[in-house]
Every structure is written in structure tokens, then in C-alpha cells.
Scaffold this active site. Structure first.
Site, PDB file in Angstrom:
ATOM      1  N   GLU A   1      -9.964   5.082   7.313  1.00  0.00           N
ATOM      2  CA  GLU A   1      -8.471   5.370   7.516  1.00  0.00           C
ATOM      3  C   GLU A   1      -8.099   6.624   6.669  1.00  0.00           C
ATOM      4  O   GLU A   1      -7.323   7.484   7.135  1.00  0.00           O
ATOM      5  CB  GLU A   1      -7.518   4.256   6.663  1.00  0.00           C
ATOM      6  CG  GLU A   1      -7.710   2.992   7.353  1.00  0.00           C
ATOM      7  CD  GLU A   1      -7.161   1.875   6.423  1.00  0.00           C
ATOM      8  OE1 GLU A   1      -6.094   1.391   6.542  1.00  0.00           O
ATOM      9  OE2 GLU A   1      -8.078   1.486   5.243  1.00  0.00           O
TER      10      GLU A   1
ATOM     11  N   ARG B   1       1.015  -1.200   0.027  1.00  0.00           N
ATOM     12  CA  ARG B   1       0.062   0.037  -0.013  1.00  0.00           C
ATOM     13  C   ARG B   1       0.833   1.144   0.043  1.00  0.00           C
ATOM     14  O   ARG B   1       0.382   2.175  -0.740  1.00  0.00           O
ATOM     15  CB  ARG B   1      -0.936  -0.129   1.117  1.00  0.00           C
ATOM     16  CG  ARG B   1      -2.285   0.076   0.974  1.00  0.00           C
ATOM     17  CD  ARG B   1      -3.372   0.132   2.101  1.00  0.00           C
ATOM     18  NE  ARG B   1      -4.645  -0.524   1.356  1.00  0.00           N
ATOM     19  CZ  ARG B   1      -5.684   0.517   1.097  1.00  0.00           C
ATOM     20  NH1 ARG B   1      -5.259   1.616   0.611  1.00  0.00           N
ATOM     21  NH2 ARG B   1      -6.592  -0.079   0.383  1.00  0.00           N
TER      22      ARG B   1
END
Lengths: 464, 747
Positions: B705, B303
Site C-alpha cells: 500500500e 488508520r
């Protein structure tokens, strides 16, 4: 046997007095609303209200139940979140709900208790006091925005409410902050049939417990089975008075009652804010000044303040004799001090400063509130009419094995505290210290920082 | 609609694992852990442990009936150490005793004779020794080498960001209860029902149908309960062997000392721009400090890697990323999952470049802000981002130019204090980057009294996913939300569930719920049509609990409809499944479309710096974030504020300290998370208006997030203030603690 009122029920237990209240509440009483999240008084999840008999009925304060020995709630009213939740939502609960000031919910009961404690203890229901009341309640989810909103809304609802302490409980019951059961608590507490002090297991000298907020972090297992003597029972040591130019503070006075004392506010107006840096409300409500002194941490905030203020300790020997020692001569080495086994600090005597005296406390820690200083320092300064130094006392924390009283400042008398003199002073102080690198910061940092904080003592704000 | 659990939270009646009434005979487990960071185990001495008061049993790896393995992705993490240890805190033995206290006191008596080997605690050192997890990943887009040649300005540097402790209030814990036929039921605090179910079955040597994992709610998780199964599996092992209920609750400091953290990273960056400040090329090396086992680190690294370009349009890019195997507890997921680190590097590079160009960083950022139609380095075309609109909305709220001018003026006229500001744009891909995980199931039961029960794979941990699911179900069925109850997350009701993470909890499970409800609605409409004598179910709708025919209310109410349908033998239970469409990423070419959409926002953070003491205060945080058409504005605002604050904590005061041997020194009394008084006096969250998102349930956007990235603004705002004092030093590392700030100024 310890007897107390838990919510609306009389409890009698023969569990060891050193059991922490949190365990009794959760494990023995099955009241699981009170949460355990750190067992060190760092987070506030286990906050409960402790109502102690006082001259105006029960006096309630929010405290960390993870550091509160069971034996010390003898004769008191302990309120957990369940004790507020027998009927409709209380005003505090409503405000939290209305503002969505709860996410995972683990810290929420503690926040409910601290805000309720604020309602019970506040002098004026001000928003600032509400924020102070929450300084020991961490929350990892909300980011506090909603909690702050809930606290603000609560204060708005309490605006203009009669804040007389004598009728506080009744007022709050009427406002829906407390359930009606609170009105019955004094009579339940009155019915408790037990000696004043809780009985403790025999054998060995007792361990003196003041607030317990440090002892029960350091060695809870040991204390659980130990014979304990609770200083909170010593009403004779719970006094603050100004007599003959000396502020006399009893050995059992808590930080919070000292901080909020009217006479302390008059003599040392800046301490009210300075002491907020010491710890959180739920700890200050239990921790004592003398406890901070005998903890003997080289960086204890109270110690550093009292060193600069030239405090003297009155100590009672086991034989019942009194002796006095100046705080600046009390410490002898790392965690070593002039107090023999069986001796007790009964009083702290702080000379009332001459008019015009400046006092300043500086502390830098990673987080501002409820964190141990990297470096701290306090200064008491008397200036002559011509602006030169007449008397100067300085202390420094976190930079030596003991809380450091800085000596050798006499040469600075007669000089104006500005420019080069301040630089020389700072250098003098820094040269007197020997910090070590640890989790609070590197030795280099501490030395440089101390120099800066000494300079800050002589800033325009302090000198004006 | 507010989080439905709050009614209970404020009364203290919501139940977490340790609040469940302990079953009769419940025992308590604790772990004996390694005090050595790396070494070969010669022997374990557990005699004293076994002899300690209250101890019932002590187990080692030899007692594991199934696989002694809890490695989440790779098989590299034994539940109990066999012949070597790789980090301090690694479990060596499992102790079971009559009480929690007795178990942990006994565990402390465990001794291990370990031949110590030199521990590696530095990621670059680990890499030099060839100690890495998986393979190095390289992503190249455009021709960075050629592009750098044409750049007017090339700026490079080295950076580091530190670890972050989750500090979920509820530490790791589970309660395991043996049930008949050698089955076991486990109540656990975990985000990963499916994966932990598998771990449990593997370790116990049972088929998965003999293990039931039930999750009611978590007292916070933030990623820390996603992958490391040790503390859920260990009590189950004890319960299974002893045939008695066993609970394990990690003491706070044991949790801090032995659990994974947000990964620290080191970075080497180089950025090239043309005369006008257009970014032409960017090159970054990401060194991930992963810890002793792979855990979920490679996914986190992936990520960071896919978000290396941050919120910017970068035509030529080279990203190299490697996961370094070091001798600390395996790091794991933490809200943001590598994106904060990847973003930190590019934000620092752009800020550094702005300094060299002599322009405000915000100006460069706006100029290079990626938006719809721009192509990301891995080939995905951005659409429906609203990135520019977030920026403009923020600007309209705060007047960025005026704020810049005010800060500059303050700094011109002050020497003992300074101010600083930072604008941080966020561009966060939504979906698990691992395509296979983008699936969810939901089971919806309608009972004859009209009440509805929903089960999904989503785990409630304060983020309000259950409330959102309840809303989706009520809205789809046309009934009031209070008719719907979301049940616990249970592997027997919804199997093989993906973790609740990657911000996808509501997206995936909400969509599965919607499908299941639509299925039920179809059946009920068909039945209602027959019941009312109309054979065209298209004419039937249900609104506010009343059956409508051709848009007009009938006498038929929900509870009657349901009861009649059941009597007429209509199935009132439906399971549905959702898999996010059109996701793919080719690991060979590093090209694809791994994310369903992007979550964007922009924020302004302002700080005040005390140059004398090296301390600072956050003055103002203004966040504009796009949450699509919010399922619950109040929940989403809470998610934004909480995420930002965690990011601020990571950027400022949250600091772990280690001893030279790798021991964690910062327990609860030294690891400080932000408190109420750290909150900026001004903190405003604006949800972008008029946003639609066809790629998620009910047009909403994920929110868990992405907002955390705004918290980086604190670091950059402090940096801004620091750079106004001096620029003759390299960029400091993250977090910017008061100590680092002071040393930057005075060191």
C-alpha cells in the site's frame, strides 16, 4: 450455421449469430484464457485476433471479442491466447515475462493478443505504434511501466525486420512471434464449406451490424436472437479512393483502415492522430465511420469531424435507388436522422480541400483516450492570400441534442482570424449551443470549454 | 525472482474462479437489488422473476437457514433485506437460474413496493442528523490550543476527497459446491479466508468445519474483496438450499453500482507554524462518508486518524474523526486503507501554509519531516524509518532545487501553459491497526520425493505473495525454489486466517512459513546428523539441496535425506504460527504502538498544464521507496509502480457520479481508470539501498500500500501549476479532473 477456424481447429456451430464471440470461446469452447471483465469493449481483457481473408491471405487484427457477433467470424480465423500457446512462449509472451508486465494476470491474455496484433498489423514495428496498439488494454495492477518496457523491448527485437505484409505471417513464425500453426490457417479457412454469409433466423427485417461496437454494448440480449446482416461482408462497400476532388469512403470502412489509409493521410494529414482519440485499436479495427454517424450521438467524434469537412452521404434506398444528403442536414433531433428503415449509407463523400486549407479537431474528455468528449469541435478554414477568412466551417459536439453544425458564420468572412474576431466567433458559437449537465460535465463547463476550444482553432499552431 | 504465476498468465492457463470447469448441473445466481436509497419495504413482488425462463428458485431473507447477516465488524448488514432498505443496490432477493444470463435477466424483473424515506447522501448532513457508525474518535497530543496561540502563521481550510472504484478486473464472484454430510466447498475471489469462512458458516447455520473455502488467486482486489461477503455467501446459500453447484459472477456495472469504494472524506484543517516554518500545531476534523453499513469503515477511519500527522513531526495535534452513515453502498477497504485520506489533509495543509509563508512546499516538508526518534501523536517512537535518506536519495537523483527553478522559469515565460511539481514524502505504518489480526499460520509439507508444499492464509492477487513465500521456504530449507509449490489458500489447511491486507501478507505469512520451515529443518538436521554418524546437528546445514557437514558438502542430497527421514519415521509436516510481537493500542487513551514499523519514501511528480483547455499531462514521476532488503526486487518495483498509478488515478481522472437519488451513474464506459497513455513519459522507481528491517521476514519491508500515497503527487503538482495562474480561489477537491481544472482556471 457459422463455420470458422478457432486456433487450429475448424468449428461449425448453429448457435445464434448474435451470440458474442467471447461467450462462444469461454462457454462453448472451454477456452478460458480469454477473460471477461467489462463486456463493453472498455478494458481489452477479451481481445482476440480475427484473421479475415483478404487479397494477400488472412489479414489479422486485434478485436474485442465481447462485442463481436459470432456470425461475423464466418470464414475467418479466430485466434485466442491458447492459439499462441501450443508450443514454447512466443516472443510477445517472453517480453511480458522478462519485464514482469503481469501481476494478477487477468488482463494479460488481452495484452498478449494486442501486442501480437501489433506485430501482425504494424507498418514499421515502431514503439509508438506498439503503444497505440495497447490503447484499449487497461491494467489495474502494473501501472503500465512494465508493460511499456515490454513493448519497447519487443520493438527493439523487431527492429530491421522485413515488414512486407505479403510474407508477414511467415516472418513472424520464423521470429517466434507466431506458432507454426498459423501457416496452416489459410488452408483450413479455405476448406470451410459454407455460404459467404452466415444464415440467420427467419422473420423480421434484419438488423444491420457494422462493427457492432456500439450495438452490442447497447442491446446485446436483444441482438442475440435477432436476424443480423453483417456489413463487413459487403466487400463492395470497403473502399477509399480519391476521385474528381472527392474522397469517397465506402459505408463498411472501419475507422482504423480509414485512419491508416495512405490517401486519407495525404488529403487529411492530421486525422491519423485525431482519430486515435475516437476509441481504442481493438474497437477501431471493427467500428466504422458510418456506424459512428448513425449512432447519432451528439458527441460522436467522426460526426463532428465530417460535419466540418462538409461530408455528403450517399444512401441506398430499399428499392435500390441512390440519394444524397449533406451531413449538415442529416440530423433532425436527438438520435433522429434522415435515414428510413431499410436504407443504407453506402458511401461518405468528403470534398478534397483546396490547398492551404486548415483543419483542426479539438476534443476534451476526462481521460484522453477511449473516453467520450465533454465537448468537441472541428473547424475547416480557408484563408485568402491576405490572411482573411475566405471560408469557414465549424461543428461542435456535446453541446446540443444533435451533432451541431454551426451556422451564421458568413459575417466573419473577410476578417482576419485573430484578436477580437476570434473572441466574437467564440461568442457566436457558444451562443448557438445549449448543453445539459451530465456525467461528462456541467452545462457551464461545456459552454466555457467550447469557447476556449473555438479559440484554440485559431491558435498559432493551427494557423501557421 | 519473478512472480511464478506469470508463466501461466501469458499463456492464459492460470485459473480464476470462473475458469474452473463448471461442475455438472451448475446453476447461476443473481441478485434482485433495491432501486430506492432509503425506505421501508411494504412487499416484494417476485412472481415475474420466478416465471422468467430458466429460473429455478428465488430466495428471500426468510429462506436463510442461519443468520441473515454479513456485517463485517458490526452486525448491521443483512444478507437479504428484511423490512428496510438503506442504499440503492442493496440485495433484496436471490435468483437462481440455468444460466448466468437468465439469472440476471430474471433478477431485473423483481419489483419492490417501498415506502421511500428521505435519503442522506452528504456526510456532514448525516452527522447533523446523528447518523454515524460507532463513536467519534479524538486524539490529542501536546497542547494544540496553547500552541496555536504562539504560532506566527495559522492557516485553515476545508477540503474534500472523492471515492474510488477498485476496478479489479475480476469482478466479485464465487462458486459453491455442496459436498457430502451437508458440507459445502466454496471457491471464491476473496482476500479474507478466515472472516468469509465465518460468514459462510453463520449464514448457512453450519459449524465452520462443515464449510471449506478455497482461494486460488484473485484477478485483482485492492481491498475490495476484504470485507463485503454478500457475493460469496449468496451463491453458497443457493447451493446449500438446492444441493446443486451454484456460481455467482457480478456483471461489471452491477459491481460498480453496488460494491463499496474508497471512502470519500471531507476535512476541516488548521495548521500553525512559527517564523521559521516549524509546524507547531495541527488540528483536523475527518468526516468519513461511509455508506449505509459500518462494513470495515471504522477500521479505515482509524488508520486515517493514526496517520493524520502524515510524514511530519507535529508536537501539538488534535484529530477528530467520525464515520458518517449515508445511504450509499457501504464503502470498504481500498489500498492505503484511510492513510491516503489522512495524508491528503496534512499534505494540503502544509502546502497551503507554504503558500502563505511564500516558500516552496518542499522546503517546509523537508524541515518538518519526521524521522527516527520522533514521537507520533499516539506515542509511538519512530525508528528505522530511513525517511531522511529517502528524501536525500531523491534529491540526489533529481536535484530538487534545479527542478523548482526550471518550473518557475517555465511559468514565468509561459501563459497558455504552466508546469507544476510536488514532492510527497510517505510515512506508512505497517501492521493491522487492530492488533488481533496480526497473526498468521503456515502449513509446510515435505513429500517423500523431496517436493515441498506450503499453505498459508495469504491470498495471491497479483502482488506476488506466493512467490515471496516460496522464496522464504526455499531459502530457509536450503533448496531451490522450484522444489517448493505454494498451494491454494484453504480454510481446512490454514484456519482462521487474517485477511491478506494492510500490506502484511508477506510479512505475516512469510514469517509463519519461515518458522514452519525452521521447525522441519531442525528435525531434518537432527536426522541427518544421526544418518551421517554425527550427533551434533549444529554441524549440519543444507545448502542448494545438499547436506553439508561442518560447511563441507556430503554425498547426502535433499531428496535422499527426505526419503530416509520419512522411512525413519520423522514427521515431514509442520504447522507454525506467527504473531507480530509488541503491538498494542489502548482505545481509551489512543496511545500505544499499533505498528511494527514504518514504510517510508519520497517522490517527485511533475505535470504540464494546458491552461487553454484545462487539461494536463504527467511529465515525470520519480519515486524513491524503502522496501528493506527486498525479497524480490522485480515484484516490489511492480508493486510500487502499480500503487503509484492507482494513487494518480484517484487524484486525477477517477470520478464517480451519482444521480440525485443516490444511483451510481458512472459505469465502465464513464468511470475511467488510467490507461497506458496516461503514464508519464518518465517514470522511475528507486528502491532505497542498504536498508534493513529486523521487524519483518528476511529483513524485508511491506510494499503493497505505501507507494499509493506517492500518487497524491499528481494532485499537488497540478495544484502547483494552477496556483501559478491564480490563487484567489479555495483549494479544489480531489480528484482534479479536467473539468475541475478548467473551472478553477476559467470558472
Amino acid at each position: 450455421m457459422t463455420s470458422f477456424v478457432l486456433n487450429s481447429r475448424v468449428v461449425q456451430t448453429d448457435q445464434p449469430p448474435g451470440t458474442v464471440l467471447l461467450d462462444f470461446i469461454r462457454l462453448s469452447s472451454g477456452l478460458t484464457g480469454t477473460k471477461e471483465a467489462c463486456r463493453e469493449g472498455e478494458c481489452g481483457a477479451c481481445t482476440v485476433l480475427l484473421g479475415c481473408p483478404g487479397s494477400q491471405g488472412l489479414v489479422y487484427r486485434a478485436v474485442a471479442s465481447c462485442l463481436l457477433p459470432l456470425g461475423d467470424v464466418q470464414g475467418c480465423h479466430v485466434v485466442t491466447v491458447e492459439g499462441l500457446s501450443e508450443g514454447p512462449l512466443t516472443l510477445v509472451q517472453e517480453m511480458i515475462l522478462e519485464h514482469s508486465a503481469s501481476q494478477c494476470g487477468f488482463c494479460t491474455p488481452g495484452i498478449v493478443m494486442s501486442l501480437t496484433g501489433f506485430c501482425l498489423a504494424s507498418t514499421d514495428f515502431s514503439f509508438q505504434e506498439a503503444l497505440d496498439a495497447l490503447d484499449g488494454n487497461l491494467c489495474r495492477c502494473t501501472g503500465y511501466v512494465a508493460i511499456r518496457d515490454a513493448a519497447r523491448a519487443l520493438c527493439e527485437r523487431l527492429e530491421g525486420v522485413e515488414s512486407d505484409r505479403a510474407v508477414r505471417v511467415a516472418t513472424l513464425v520464423e521470429l517466434g512471434v507466431l506458432p507454426e500453426g498459423f501457416l496452416e490457417a489459410p488452408s483450413l479457412v479455405g476448406q470451410l464449406q459454407t455460404p459467404e454469409a452466415a444464415t440467420t433466423p427467419e422473420g423480421g427485417p434484419p438488423v444491420l451490424v457494422a462493427g457492432g461496437t456500439d450495438l452490442f454494448v447497447q442491446r446485446p440480449e436483444q441482438l442475440r436472437e435477432a436476424r443480423l446482416e453483417f456489413l463487413s461482408r459487403r466487400r463492395d462497400l470497403d473502399f477509399i479512393r480519391l476521385e474528381d476532388g472527392v474522397l469517397r469512403v465506402g459505408g463498411a470502412v472501419t475507422l482504423e483502415s480509414f485512419r491508416l489509409s495512405e490517401v486519407v493521410g495525404r488529403v487529411f494529414p492530421t486525422l491519423r492522430d485525431d482519430l486515435l482519440l475516437h476509441s481504442s485499436t481493438i474497437l477501431r479495427n471493427r467500428a466504422t465511420l458510418t456506424g459512428n454517424l448513425v449512432n447519432a450521438s451528439p458527441v460522436g467524434d467522426v460526426t463532428i469531424m465530417l460535419l466540418a469537412l462538409d461530408a455528403t452521404l450517399e444512401i441506398c434506398t430499399p428499392e435500390g435507388q441512390d440519394r444524397r444528403v449533406r451531413l449538415s442536414e442529416f440530423y433532425r433531433g436527438y438520435k433522429q436522422f434522415d435515414l428510413a428503415p431499410g436504407e443504407l449509407i453506402t458511401e461518405i463523400r468528403i470534398p478534397q480541400p483546396a490547398p492551404g486549407t486548415r483543419f483542426n479537431f479539438e476534443k476534451v474528455s476526462n481521460r484522453e483516450i477511449l473516453d467520450i468528449a465533454a465537448v468537441s469541435t472541428a473547424m475547416r478554414l480557408v484563408l485568402a492570400p491576405d490572411g482573411t477568412i475566405e471560408d469557414l466551417r465549424l461543428s461542435a459536439g456535446g453541446v446540443a441534442p444533435v451533432p451541431l453544425f454551426v451556422t451564421g458564420l458568413e459575417p466573419f468572412r473577410g476578417r482576419k482570424p485573430e484578436g477580437e474576431t476570434v473572441g466574437l466567433l467564440a461568442r457566436h458559437v457558444v451562443e448557438a449551443v445549449s448543453p445539459i449537465s451530465d456525467i461528462r460535465g456541467s452545462a457551464t463547463y461545456k459552454k466555457l470549454l467550447l469557447g476556449q476550444l473555438v479559440r484554440a482553432h485559431f491558435s498559432a499552431e493551427v494557423l501557421s | 525472482m519473478k512472480n511464478v504465476d506469470m508463466q501461466m498468465h501469458v499463456r492464459g492457463t492460470s485459473q480464476f474462479v470462473d475458469d474452473l470447469a463448471a461442475p455438472a448441473g451448475c446453476l447461476h445466481a443473481a441478485l434482485v437489488t433495491s432501486r430506492v436509497a432509503r425506505g421501508r419495504i411494504r412487499s416484494l413482488d417476485l412472481a415475474e422473476v420466478l416465471a422468467a425462463p430458466g429460473v429455478v428458485a428465488v430466495y428471500t431473507h426468510r429462506d436463510v437457514p442461519g443468520l441473515n447477516e454479513v456485517g463485517h465488524v458490526l452486525r448491521d448488514q443483512p444478507l437479504l433485506a428484511v423490512d428496510q432498505v438503506e442504499y440503492i443496490g442493496q440485495p433484496l432477493a436471490l435468483v437462481v437460474a440455468e444460466s448466468h444470463q437468465a439469472a440476471w435477466q430474471a433478477a431485473a424483473l423483481g419489483r419492490a413496493d417501498i415506502e421511500e424515506l428521505p435519503a442522506v447522501l452528504d456526510p456532514r448532513e448525516a452527522l447533523a442528523q446523528g447518523m454515524i457508525h460507532g463513536q467519534k474518535r479524538i486524539l490529542v497530543s501536546g497542547d494544540p490550543d496553547a500552541a496555536f496561540q504562539t504560532c506566527r502563521h495559522v492557516v485553515q481550510g476545508r477540503l474534500a476527497s472523492g471515492p474510488q472504484e477498485h476496478f479489479y478486473f475480476e469482478t466479485q464472484r464465487a462458486l459453491a459446491v455442496p459436498t457430502e454430510h451437508d458440507t459445502i466447498k466454496v471457491h471464491a475471489s476473496t482476500q479474507s479466508p478466515g472472516a468469509f469462512h465465518r460468514h459462510l458458516a453463520e449464514v448457512l447455520g453450519l459449524p465452520m468445519h462443515k464449510v471449506e473455502l478455497d482461494i486460488r488467486r484473485l484477478g485483482g482486489a485492492f481491498g475490495g474483496k476484504e470485507s463485503t461477503a454478500v457475493w460469496v455467501v449468496a451463491p453458497a446459500l443457493a447451493a446449500f438450499l438446492l444441493k446443486r453447484p451454484v456460481k455467482l459472477v457480478l456483471p461489471r456495472n452491477h459491481d460498480i453500482a453496488t460494491s463499496g469504494k474508497r471512502h470519500p472524506y471531507e476535512y476541516d484543517y488548521r495548521i500553525g507554524l512559527d517564523e521559521e516554518g516549524q509546524i507547531l500545531a495541527y488540528e483536523v476534523d475527518l468526516y468519513q462518508h461511509a455508506g449505509a453499513c459500518a462494513d470495515i469503515s471504522l477500521a479505515v477511519l482509524g488508520r486515517s486518524f493514526l496517520h493524520a500527522s502524515g510524514a511530519y513531526r507535529i508536537p501539538n495535534i488534535r484529530v477528530r474523526a467520525v464515520s458518517c452513515r449515508t445511504n450509499i453502498p457501504p464503502n470498504n477497504a481500498f489500498r492505503g486503507f484511510g492513510v491516503p485520506q489522512g495524508t491528503f489533509a496534512i499534505e494540503a495543509a502544509v502546502t497551503h501554509a507554504a503558500e502563505v509563508l511564500g516558500v516552496p512546499a518542499a522546503q517546509l516538508k523537508r524541515k518538518n519531516l519526521a524521522g527516527d526518534g520522533d514521537v507520533l501523536p499516539f506515542g509511538m517512537v519512530l525508528e528505522n524509518t530511513n525517511s531522511g535518506r529517502c528524501w536525500e536519495t531523491l534529491d540526489a537523483r533529481v536535484d530538487l532545487a534545479a527542478r523548482h527553478a526550471a518550473v518557475a522559469e517555465y511559468n514565468r515565460t509561459h501563459t497558455d501553459s504552466k508546469r507544476g511539481l510536488a514532492v510527497v514524502p510517505v510515512c506508512f505504518g505497517i501492521s493491522f491497526a487492530q492488533t488481533a489480526l496480526n497473526q498468521a499460520g503456515a502449513l509446510v509439507n515435505i513429500f517423500v520425493d523431496g517436493s515441498v508444499e506450503v499453505s498459508t492464509g495469504a491470498v495471491e492477487m497479483g502482488q506476488g505473495v506466493n512467490t515471496k513465500i516460496q522464496l522464504v521456504a526455499a531459502r530457509t530449507l536450503g533448496i531451490a525454489p522450484d522444489r517448493v509449490r505454494v498451494h491454494t489458500t484453504n480454510t481446512s489447511r490454514v484456519p482462521n486466517a487474517s485477511p491478506t491486507s494492510a500490506s502484511t501478507g508477506a510479512d505475516l505469512n512469510g514469517m509463519a512459513t519461515k518458522y514452519a520451515c525452521e521447525d522441519l529443518l531442525t528435525r531434518l538436521r537432527r536426522f541427518a546428523g544421526q544418518h551421517l554418524g554425527h550427533d551434533d546437528p549444529e554441524q549440519i546445514t543444507i545448502r542448494e539441496g545438499v547436506v553439508h557437514l561442518a560447511g563441507k558438502p556430503t554425498e547426502l542430497r535433499w531428496e535422499k535425506l527426505v526419503a530416509a527421514a520419512q522411512w525413519a519415521r520423522v514427521d515431514l509436516s509442520s504447522h507454525a504460527f506467527y504473531a507480530t510481537p509488541n503491538l498494542h493500542l489502548d482505545p481509551k487513551t489512543e496511545r500505544g504502538r499499533p505498528f511494527a514499523y514504518y514504510s517510508c519514501g519520497t517522490s517527485l511528480t511533475e505535470v504540464w498544464l494546458d491552461c487553454v483547455r484545462g487539461t494536463y499531462r504527467l511529465e515525470s514521476v520519480e519515486v524513491v521507496h524503502d522496501v528493506g532488503r527486498s525479497l524480490s526486487e522485480v515484484i516490489d518495483r511492480g508493486q510500487v509502480a502499480g500503487g503509484v498509478m492507482q494513487g494518480i488515478g484517484w487524484s486525477t481522472v477517477e470520478q464517480l457520479r451519482y444521480a440525485p437519488d443516490g444511483r451510481v451513474l458512472t459505469g465502465a464506459n464513464a468511470y475511467k481508470i488510467p490507461d497506458l497513455k496516461s503514464l508519464a513519459p518518465h517514470f522511475a522507481v528507486t528502491l532505497l539501498e542498504n536498508s534493513q528491517n529486523p521487524n519483518a521476514v528476511c529483513n524485508s519491508k511491506a510494499v503493497g500500500e505505501p507507494p499509493l500515497i506517492h500518487g497524491l503527487g499528481a494532485w499537488f503538482a497540478i495544484l502547483d501549476a494552477l496556483r501559478s495562474v491564480r490563487r484567489d480561489k479555495d483549494l479544489p477537491s480531489l480528484p482534479l479532473t479536467p473539468e475541475k481544472v478548467f473551472m478553477y482556471l476559467h470558472g
